[in-house]
Write a protein that holds these residues in place. Structure first.
Motif, PDB file in Angstrom:
ATOM      1  N   TRP C 232     -79.315   3.371   4.147  1.00  0.00           N
ATOM      2  CA  TRP C 232     -80.653   3.497   4.758  1.00  0.00           C
ATOM      3  C   TRP C 232     -80.644   4.658   5.772  1.00  0.00           C
ATOM      4  O   TRP C 232     -81.612   5.359   5.968  1.00  0.00           O
ATOM      5  CB  TRP C 232     -81.043   2.180   5.460  1.00  0.00           C
ATOM      6  CG  TRP C 232     -80.043   1.735   6.465  1.00  0.00           C
ATOM      7  CD1 TRP C 232     -78.971   0.926   6.251  1.00  0.00           C
ATOM      8  CD2 TRP C 232     -79.985   2.134   7.837  1.00  0.00           C
ATOM      9  NE1 TRP C 232     -78.248   0.776   7.400  1.00  0.00           N
ATOM     10  CE2 TRP C 232     -78.848   1.505   8.396  1.00  0.00           C
ATOM     11  CE3 TRP C 232     -80.790   2.935   8.633  1.00  0.00           C
ATOM     12  CZ2 TRP C 232     -78.493   1.680   9.741  1.00  0.00           C
ATOM     13  CZ3 TRP C 232     -80.430   3.103   9.961  1.00  0.00           C
ATOM     14  CH2 TRP C 232     -79.294   2.471  10.489  1.00  0.00           C
ATOM     15  N   GLY C 360     -87.428  -1.851   4.976  1.00  0.00           N
ATOM     16  CA  GLY C 360     -86.987  -3.099   4.335  1.00  0.00           C
ATOM     17  C   GLY C 360     -85.498  -3.045   4.057  1.00  0.00           C
ATOM     18  O   GLY C 360     -84.747  -4.007   4.297  1.00  0.00           O
ATOM     19  N   ASN C 361     -85.064  -1.886   3.615  1.00  0.00           N
ATOM     20  CA  ASN C 361     -83.649  -1.719   3.296  1.00  0.00           C
ATOM     21  C   ASN C 361     -82.790  -1.955   4.541  1.00  0.00           C
ATOM     22  O   ASN C 361     -81.767  -2.661   4.502  1.00  0.00           O
ATOM     23  CB  ASN C 361     -83.467  -0.275   2.784  1.00  0.00           C
ATOM     24  CG  ASN C 361     -82.089  -0.059   2.221  1.00  0.00           C
ATOM     25  OD1 ASN C 361     -81.315  -1.003   2.115  1.00  0.00           O
ATOM     26  ND2 ASN C 361     -81.796   1.166   1.868  1.00  0.00           N
ATOM     27  N   PHE C 364     -82.591  -5.599   5.232  1.00  0.00           N
ATOM     28  CA  PHE C 364     -81.617  -6.258   4.344  1.00  0.00           C
ATOM     29  C   PHE C 364     -80.213  -5.980   4.846  1.00  0.00           C
ATOM     30  O   PHE C 364     -79.353  -6.858   4.908  1.00  0.00           O
ATOM     31  CB  PHE C 364     -81.797  -5.724   2.915  1.00  0.00           C
ATOM     32  CG  PHE C 364     -80.616  -5.997   2.028  1.00  0.00           C
ATOM     33  CD1 PHE C 364     -80.401  -7.270   1.520  1.00  0.00           C
ATOM     34  CD2 PHE C 364     -79.685  -4.988   1.748  1.00  0.00           C
ATOM     35  CE1 PHE C 364     -79.278  -7.533   0.737  1.00  0.00           C
ATOM     36  CE2 PHE C 364     -78.566  -5.260   0.971  1.00  0.00           C
ATOM     37  CZ  PHE C 364     -78.369  -6.534   0.457  1.00  0.00           C
ATOM     38  N   TRP C 365     -79.964  -4.727   5.289  1.00  0.00           N
ATOM     39  CA  TRP C 365     -78.635  -4.315   5.757  1.00  0.00           C
ATOM     40  C   TRP C 365     -78.213  -5.195   6.946  1.00  0.00           C
ATOM     41  O   TRP C 365     -77.073  -5.674   7.011  1.00  0.00           O
ATOM     42  CB  TRP C 365     -78.691  -2.851   6.176  1.00  0.00           C
ATOM     43  CG  TRP C 365     -77.343  -2.283   6.536  1.00  0.00           C
ATOM     44  CD1 TRP C 365     -76.822  -2.168   7.785  1.00  0.00           C
ATOM     45  CD2 TRP C 365     -76.375  -1.756   5.634  1.00  0.00           C
ATOM     46  NE1 TRP C 365     -75.578  -1.604   7.718  1.00  0.00           N
ATOM     47  CE2 TRP C 365     -75.282  -1.342   6.420  1.00  0.00           C
ATOM     48  CE3 TRP C 365     -76.332  -1.609   4.239  1.00  0.00           C
ATOM     49  CZ2 TRP C 365     -74.140  -0.768   5.842  1.00  0.00           C
ATOM     50  CZ3 TRP C 365     -75.190  -1.046   3.696  1.00  0.00           C
ATOM     51  CH2 TRP C 365     -74.105  -0.631   4.492  1.00  0.00           C
ATOM     52  N   LEU C 367     -79.402  -8.206   7.729  1.00  0.00           N
ATOM     53  CA  LEU C 367     -79.238  -9.627   7.362  1.00  0.00           C
ATOM     54  C   LEU C 367     -77.937  -9.844   6.611  1.00  0.00           C
ATOM     55  O   LEU C 367     -77.273 -10.861   6.759  1.00  0.00           O
ATOM     56  CB  LEU C 367     -80.426 -10.066   6.492  1.00  0.00           C
ATOM     57  CG  LEU C 367     -81.772 -10.145   7.264  1.00  0.00           C
ATOM     58  CD1 LEU C 367     -82.904 -10.513   6.332  1.00  0.00           C
ATOM     59  CD2 LEU C 367     -81.641 -11.170   8.395  1.00  0.00           C
ATOM     60  N   SER C 368     -77.537  -8.812   5.820  1.00  0.00           N
ATOM     61  CA  SER C 368     -76.355  -9.071   4.988  1.00  0.00           C
ATOM     62  C   SER C 368     -75.093  -8.575   5.691  1.00  0.00           C
ATOM     63  O   SER C 368     -74.074  -8.319   5.059  1.00  0.00           O
ATOM     64  CB  SER C 368     -76.529  -8.315   3.667  1.00  0.00           C
ATOM     65  OG  SER C 368     -76.568  -6.920   3.994  1.00  0.00           O
ATOM     66  N   ARG C 379     -73.427  -5.321  -1.299  1.00  0.00           N
ATOM     67  CA  ARG C 379     -74.397  -4.966  -0.237  1.00  0.00           C
ATOM     68  C   ARG C 379     -74.704  -3.466  -0.303  1.00  0.00           C
ATOM     69  O   ARG C 379     -75.856  -3.023  -0.313  1.00  0.00           O
ATOM     70  CB  ARG C 379     -73.746  -5.320   1.114  1.00  0.00           C
ATOM     71  CG  ARG C 379     -74.572  -4.996   2.331  1.00  0.00           C
ATOM     72  CD  ARG C 379     -73.695  -5.262   3.559  1.00  0.00           C
ATOM     73  NE  ARG C 379     -74.426  -5.042   4.797  1.00  0.00           N
ATOM     74  CZ  ARG C 379     -73.812  -4.618   5.914  1.00  0.00           C
ATOM     75  NH1 ARG C 379     -72.498  -4.379   5.892  1.00  0.00           N
ATOM     76  NH2 ARG C 379     -74.517  -4.450   7.025  1.00  0.00           N
ATOM     77  N   VAL C 382     -76.752  -2.701  -3.548  1.00  0.00           N
ATOM     78  CA  VAL C 382     -78.174  -3.108  -3.464  1.00  0.00           C
ATOM     79  C   VAL C 382     -78.914  -2.149  -2.526  1.00  0.00           C
ATOM     80  O   VAL C 382     -79.990  -1.614  -2.843  1.00  0.00           O
ATOM     81  CB  VAL C 382     -78.269  -4.567  -2.941  1.00  0.00           C
ATOM     82  CG1 VAL C 382     -79.696  -4.874  -2.524  1.00  0.00           C
ATOM     83  CG2 VAL C 382     -77.760  -5.519  -4.007  1.00  0.00           C
ATOM     84  N   SER C 383     -78.258  -1.862  -1.400  1.00  0.00           N
ATOM     85  CA  SER C 383     -78.939  -1.012  -0.409  1.00  0.00           C
ATOM     86  C   SER C 383     -79.227   0.363  -1.018  1.00  0.00           C
ATOM     87  O   SER C 383     -80.310   0.919  -0.846  1.00  0.00           O
ATOM     88  CB  SER C 383     -78.009  -0.884   0.808  1.00  0.00           C
ATOM     89  OG  SER C 383     -78.688  -0.186   1.819  1.00  0.00           O
ATOM     90  N   VAL C 386     -82.055   0.099  -3.622  1.00  0.00           N
ATOM     91  CA  VAL C 386     -83.402  -0.068  -3.029  1.00  0.00           C
ATOM     92  C   VAL C 386     -83.976   1.297  -2.642  1.00  0.00           C
ATOM     93  O   VAL C 386     -85.182   1.509  -2.615  1.00  0.00           O
ATOM     94  CB  VAL C 386     -83.304  -0.996  -1.782  1.00  0.00           C
ATOM     95  CG1 VAL C 386     -84.515  -0.821  -0.891  1.00  0.00           C
ATOM     96  CG2 VAL C 386     -83.127  -2.429  -2.220  1.00  0.00           C
TER      97      VAL C 386
END
Lengths: 215, 397, 411, 172
Positions: C232, C360-361, C364-365, C367-368, C379, C382-383, C386
């Motif tokens: 991100w 959003g990315n 997510f970063w 949270l994970s 992780r 996915v990042s 996205v």
């Protein structure tokens, strides 16, 4: 993918940037006053008048004021006035010479048509391009004394062309001499029978008049 | 555009819309208010010389565009009537000052057609070499100026000029002057190139494609370039043919008309080269036409260098002075870098031509400028003008 | 204080030594005055040499030398040969003298007050941006809790000044250019701020020095934890660069002063020192924005590797700043200019959605963060996905209808 | 410190007053922006940095643009300004009456509100706390404001889009 074209463009300029430090092809500037580029042999700027000897350029001009270049010059920037009296030229023949020969360099576009049409190879193109002048009329109107330059100078700026022109002139002069000798011999032969008729009345024979060289 | 009251304005707008010239969308909307008239030029940084465009703008979009030129008119054709045939040759350098060799060739061709003058083989080959080298000079110049109008800060222009200068140095060492070559004569050429010159020219032509590849890698795929030029200034082939356009601008719209193939003048039929054609007729196609034509010119040059015959460069019977062609008329034309460049001469037996007319491709390609620019913004109009490649010396004569 | 190596403490101790020389009430004033004077001096010179660097770099890009002729005035003490060969380093001072001595023409129809006020405001506000940038471990002018918000507030008034310049010149070109400039600045303010929001989300603070501290660690002593090395962060950095280019009116987006169309845009009616002020403001804005970029994404004054810590931190900051400015100059030497509608379309249809996705990315970063071992790879994957997939899809949709073409040849 | 307070107050009120009196619309709009900057100065003086920077960013940055665009686009390119009819006696009386009413209302509001006792120091709140409070207690209000803004944004784009449709320019 968006952006690849832009990245390729950036890579090209980067290569040029690094190249400019080591690759002469990628560094083209010449710092003018300190480094001077060498002018090619055929380079032409404003014309100049060729004179035979270097010590007296005004006296030994090759130009015979036939005014062909004045007629042929497209922008009409050559001004010639024929002299009244005559003067011996290189081959010893009596020729006119230009009393006034000036070129208006503010009009001349250095197209060298005058050089092409001149039958006597007396006007050639110069290679001087640093000619700044403060006065538009006097300084830019090159009169005869500023135009006349010696044949050795001509050899210096256009070596091959000058050599070729001199070769041709020497050849012509040789032909002219042979023709003159032949004519003189013929005249002498014709004069011998006349002389035998009235040797006493013949005055001292004047120097044999050589016919004018072929126009 | 005087500020008349609201209703007067609408009438004026509608009348304005119906004036002569291509149909103008009747711009009539409460929201638009006054149209802004902007005059770009003659002192404008990107109009390639003294050329003026009076653009009437609605916000950013062009509603009406009137080209104004004539600032560089030097009365070339009248002067030519009072100078000898040879005397006009140096003036032809000043017509399209970017490609003097091709203009000389067109004029020499016309006079040779008028007087039935023959030209030796070596001179024909030299003319093709000089013509194609000038095409490289002109197209590289144009592509450089086009990118300058598109907004790069001089980098592509200076890369293009780096290549152009090498060719101009060749011209200087051959004819004596970089741009005012005055090289062709009626019946041949003036100077015979030395073997050293031919070797240098051959080396230059062999690595010219490297410059083109660098250019294409840098700019042809560039997304901003695609966005700024594709679909901009679209020219419909029928309009182009009716307006008499010629050269790369016409071929970009897909019309197959190249005088080198149509007339086959000089020794062009002996050379095998292809003529690129565009499909959309927009600014991008016109740019690609120039790039592809440069590649074809390199092919022609390589063939010409390979089989350049020996022999005289000037027809022995050609006369320098006292050249009086028999009365009659002739029209000689060549495929100049900008289009069909033609010279129409009427001779009445005297050393001066009776009538001397130049067919300027730049001026004729300029007539459709308004139709191409309608609906686009100011930024596009500058790019479209750049893609047509006009030189004011040729437009105003 | 003593644990920090000497070079690091030097500027601070110099200032404190000087401040406590003065009487009581003056101390607070001189304390801050020195900082302000230091910033003005350093970034004033930095601006001068950026102009020279730009011209020399552009020159080298274009296979030519940049300016190298501006000599030193005759009466200087330099020996003869040195005076001649100065690689153009004195060029900015020559430019400054030229700008000062040139006549300052104000058109009669112009609105005198606004015409005079515009350059003053634009230089003032673009200078204020430097107050919150952490130049070194101890060198931060003002420790603000809401530093980032302050930075964008300082940058907000440039639009106002450009509008005043365009409107007060009472000239057709300036008016058009002022409108274009406003459209451009407003439409690029959003991606600029949105590209910075993920940083705030991850670090949880608005203060720039805290953000730089958050980027402080290195894995195995070699890989720094700069935000630009996270998916991100990289996306945010790209969006930030594009938006910074647009905000400072540079290369692909220098529409207001598009020479080929509108002469000099809203600067048409300015000459002499006012024009130089606009010029200076543009460079200050550029330096401030790239300083912010360095602070947020490239780890501010952090050293790239652990063992390089001994080099003082402000040198790292300056090095990265110079690197970013060189990148901006490099882009200016290569790219073409966008048209005004493409420019705004690029911002609203491409950059803003991407920036929101990046937000959003980043969420997510965060949270994970606690995922164990192999899940870290998932992780990262996915990042990355996205960001990359929408970039490709939207990139294709924005360039529909454009593309390289193949050409046929006449039979 | 009170000198600074008075200075800011004078600046703010002065610029607001002259904004009202000037004939040139653009000048008065700019003076209005100056008075907003005065409000931001007050926040700073009170130690609320976050609110001050937000005020500068929103008002001086964005809303000033809206005001200037409104002034620009709605003027029918008239050089001369709005014509004001001659001031008759009835109009003056009505103006006086309305002014007095407003003054009374404001002074009542100022006098009867009970300001809490002057706290010894300005409360030191960090941005994190402001954020948390905003999200927790006032989360609902924040979302509603967000919805309103997006609706306004969408409305503006639809308005602009329909206008563009009626006049289709070049397609890529």
């Amino acid at each position: 993918m968006l952006g690849t074209g832009i990245l390729k463009g950036l890579l090209v300029t980067a290569k040029n940037f690094t190249g400019s430090y080591h690759d002469p092809k990628r560094m083209v500037t010449v710092e003018y006053p300190e480094q001077k580029t060498v002018l090619p042999e055929n380079y032409r700027n404003f014309p100049f008048l060729v004179s035979e000897s270097a010590d007296d350029p005004m006296g030994t001009l090759r130009c015979v004021a036939c005014q062909i270049c004045e007629k042929e010059c497209p922008p009409q920037c050559i001004i010639i006035e024929k002299s009244k009296d005559k003067k011996p030229d290189a081959a010893g023949k009596q020729q006119f010479y230009p009393a006034i020969f000036s070129i208006d360099t503010s009009v001349c576009m250095s197209c060298q048509i005058c050089v092409e049409v001149c039958p006597f190879d007396s006007i050639k193109m110069d290679k001087v391009f640093e000619i700044a002048a403060t006065d538009r009329f006097q300084d830019l109107l090159l009169t005869r004394d500023r135009l006349a330059k010696s044949n050795s100078y001509y050899h210096q700026i256009h070596p091959e062309e000058a050599a070729e022109v001199d070769g041709r002139l020497a050849a012509e002069r040789k032909i002219a001499e042979e023709k003159a000798k032949a004519a003189a011999a013929a005249k002498a032969a014709a004069a011998k029978p006349a002389a035998s008729v009235n040797p006493a009345s013949a005055p001292a024979a004047p120097a044999p008049k050589t016919p004018p060289p072929a126009a | 555009m005087s500020c008349s009251d609201q209703t007067g304005l609408d009438a004026e707008l509608l009348a304005f819309g119906r004036q002569s010239g291509p149909t103008v969308r009747a711009v009539h909307d409460q929201f638009h208010g006054d149209l802004l008239e902007v005059s770009m030029g003659p002192q404008h940084p990107s109009t390639h010389g003294v050329f003026r465009m009076v653009a009437t703008l609605d916000g950013e979009q062009i509603v009406k565009l009137k080209p104004v030129f004539g600032y560089l008119h030097r009365n070339h054709e009248k002067i030519a009537e009072n100078t000898t045939y040879l005397g006009s040759m140096p003036y032809t350098d000043r017509l399209d000052y970017l490609c003097s060799m091709t203009t000389n060739w067109a004029y020499a061709l016309a006079v040779e057609k008028l007087s039935g003058q023959a030209v030796p083989d070596r001179a024909q080959y030299l003319r093709i070499i000089m013509g194609e080298l000038t095409r490289l000079v002109n197209h590289s110049c144009l592509v450089g100026f086009l990118f300058n109008d598109l907004g790069t800060s001089f980098t592509p222009l200076l890369y293009a000029f780096r290549e152009r200068e090498k060719i101009l140095d060749l011209f200087e060492s051959l004819s004596g002057s970089r741009m005012m070559c005055n090289y062709q004569r009626f019946g041949g050429c003036r100077v015979d190139p030395s073997p050293a010159w031919l070797a240098a020219a051959r080396a230059l032509v062999d690595n010219f494609p490297r410059f083109l590849d660098e250019y294409e890698r840098m700019l042809t795929g560039n997304e901003i370039m695609l966005a700024r030029t594709q679909g901009v200034g679209r020219l419909d082939p029928a309009h182009a043919v009716n307006a008499g356009l010629t050269g790369p601008v016409l071929r970009a719209s897909g019309v197959d008309y190249d005088i080198r193939k149509v007339d086959g003048y000089g020794f062009y039929p002996r050379f095998d080269f292809r003529v690129p054609l565009g499909a959309h007729g927009d600014t991008y196609d016109r740019y690609m036409m120039r790039i592809l034509e440069m590649r074809e010119s390199v092919k022609i040059l390589q063939q010409a260098f390979k089989d350049l015959p020996a022999g005289p460069i000037m027809d022995p019977k050609a006369k320098i002075r006292g050249f009086r062609p028999k009365p009659g008329e002739a029209y000689g034309r060549i495929e100049g870098p900008k289009g069909e460049l033609g010279f129409y001469l009427i001779s009445d037996g005297s050393p001066n031509p009776y009538r001397y007319r130049v067919r300027p491709p730049s001026l004729i390609n300029l007539t459709l400028l308004e139709e191409m620019c309608l609906g686009h913004t100011i930024a596009d109009s500058v790019v479209i003008l750049g893609s047509i490649d006009i030189v004011l010396g040729e437009v105003d004569r | 204080m003593s644990a920090v190596p000497f070079l690091e403490r030097a500027p601070i101790e110099l200032r404190d030594w000087f401040v406590q020389l003065l009487p009581g009430p003056l101390q607070w004033l001189t304390h801050h005055l020195i900082t302000v004077v230091a910033i003005l001096a350093v970034f004033g010179l930095f601006f001068a040499f950026t102009t020279v660097a730009e011209r020399k770099l552009l020159g080298r890009l274009q296979n030519r030398l940049g300016p190298n002729r501006a000599g030193v005035p005759k009466f200087s003490i330099l020996p003869w040969h040195l005076r001649h060969k100065l690689w153009g380093l004195t060029q900015p001072f020559a430019d400054a003298v030229k700008a000062l001595t040139k006549e300052d023409i104000v058109p009669t129809a112009a609105d005198k007050v606004l015409h005079f006020l515009a350059p003053v405001i634009i230089v003032g506000f673009s200078l204020m941006g430097f107050a919150v940038l952490p130049f070194g471990r101890l060198l931060i002018p003002v420790e603000l809790d809401a530093a980032l918000l302050y930075f964008f507030a300082a940058g907000a008034a440039t639009e106002l000044a450009i509008f005043m310049a365009g409107w007060s010149s009472h000239n057709k070109y300036s008016l058009l250019a002022a409108m274009r400039a406003l459209a451009q600045l407003i439409s690029y303010e959003l991606p600029l701020i949105l590209s910075v929001v993920p940083i705030i989300l991850v670090t949880g603070t608005l203060s720039t020095s805290a953000i730089v501290h958050a980027q402080g660690f290195w894995t195995f002593g070699l890989l720094p934890h700069w935000f630009v090395f996270t998916p991100w962060g990289a996306a945010g950095f790209v969006i930030f660069l594009v938006a910074a280019l647009a905000e400072s009116n540079r290369s692909p987006f220098d529409l207001p002063e598009a020479e080929s169309e509108l002469i000099a845009g809203h600067l048409t009616e300015y000459s002499g020192f006012k024009y130089a002020l606009f010029f200076m403001a543009e460079y200050f804005g550029l330096t401030a924005l790239s300083g912010l970029g360095v602070t947020l994404f490239l780890g501010g004054w952090q050293a790239p590797c652990a063992f390089l810590e001994f080099i003082p931190s402000y040198l790292w900051f300056m090095g990265k700043l110079v690197g970013m400015i060189m990148f901006f100059i490099w882009v200016r030497g290569t790219l073409l200019r966008l048209r005004i509608d493409q420019l705004t379309r690029l911002s609203w249809k491409f950059l803003v959605p991407l920036a929101l996705l990046n937000l959003g990315n980043a969420a997510f970063w965060v949270l994970s963060a606690h995922w164990a071992g192999p899940l870290q790879l998932v992780r990262w994957a996915v990042s990355l996905a996205v960001i990359v997939i929408p970039f490709v899809v939207m990139g294709r949709s924005i360039t529909t209808g454009y593309g390289p073409r193949s050409y046929r040849y006449a039979p | 410190m009170t000198l600074a307070l008075i200075l800011i107050a004078v600046l703010m009120l002065g610029s607001a007053a002259t904004a009202m009196l000037l004939r040139n619309l653009i000048h008065s709009a700019l003076l209005l922006i100056l008075s907003w900057a005065g409000v931001a100065a007050f926040y700073l003086w009170a130690g609320a940095e976050f609110v001050a920077f937000a005020q500068v960013l929103v008002y001086v940055g964005a809303i000033s643009m809206v005001v200037l665009f409104a002034v620009l686009l709605t003027r029918q390119n008239r050089i001369v300004d709005v014509l004001i009819e001659p001031a008759t006696k009835a109009r003056a009386l009505a103006g006086l009456f309305v002014g007095a009413g407003m003054a009374a209302l404001l002074s009542v509001a100022v006098c009867y509100t009970k300001f809490p006792a002057l706290a010894d120091a300005a409360p030191q709140t960090s941005v994190k706390e402001i954020g948390l409070v905003l999200m927790r207690q006032h989360g609902g209000a924040l979302l509603i404001v967000g919805v309103i803004l997006t609706v306004a944004l969408l409305g503006a784009t639809i308005l602009a889009a329909t206008e563009a449709k009626r006049q289709p320019e070049d397609k890529p």
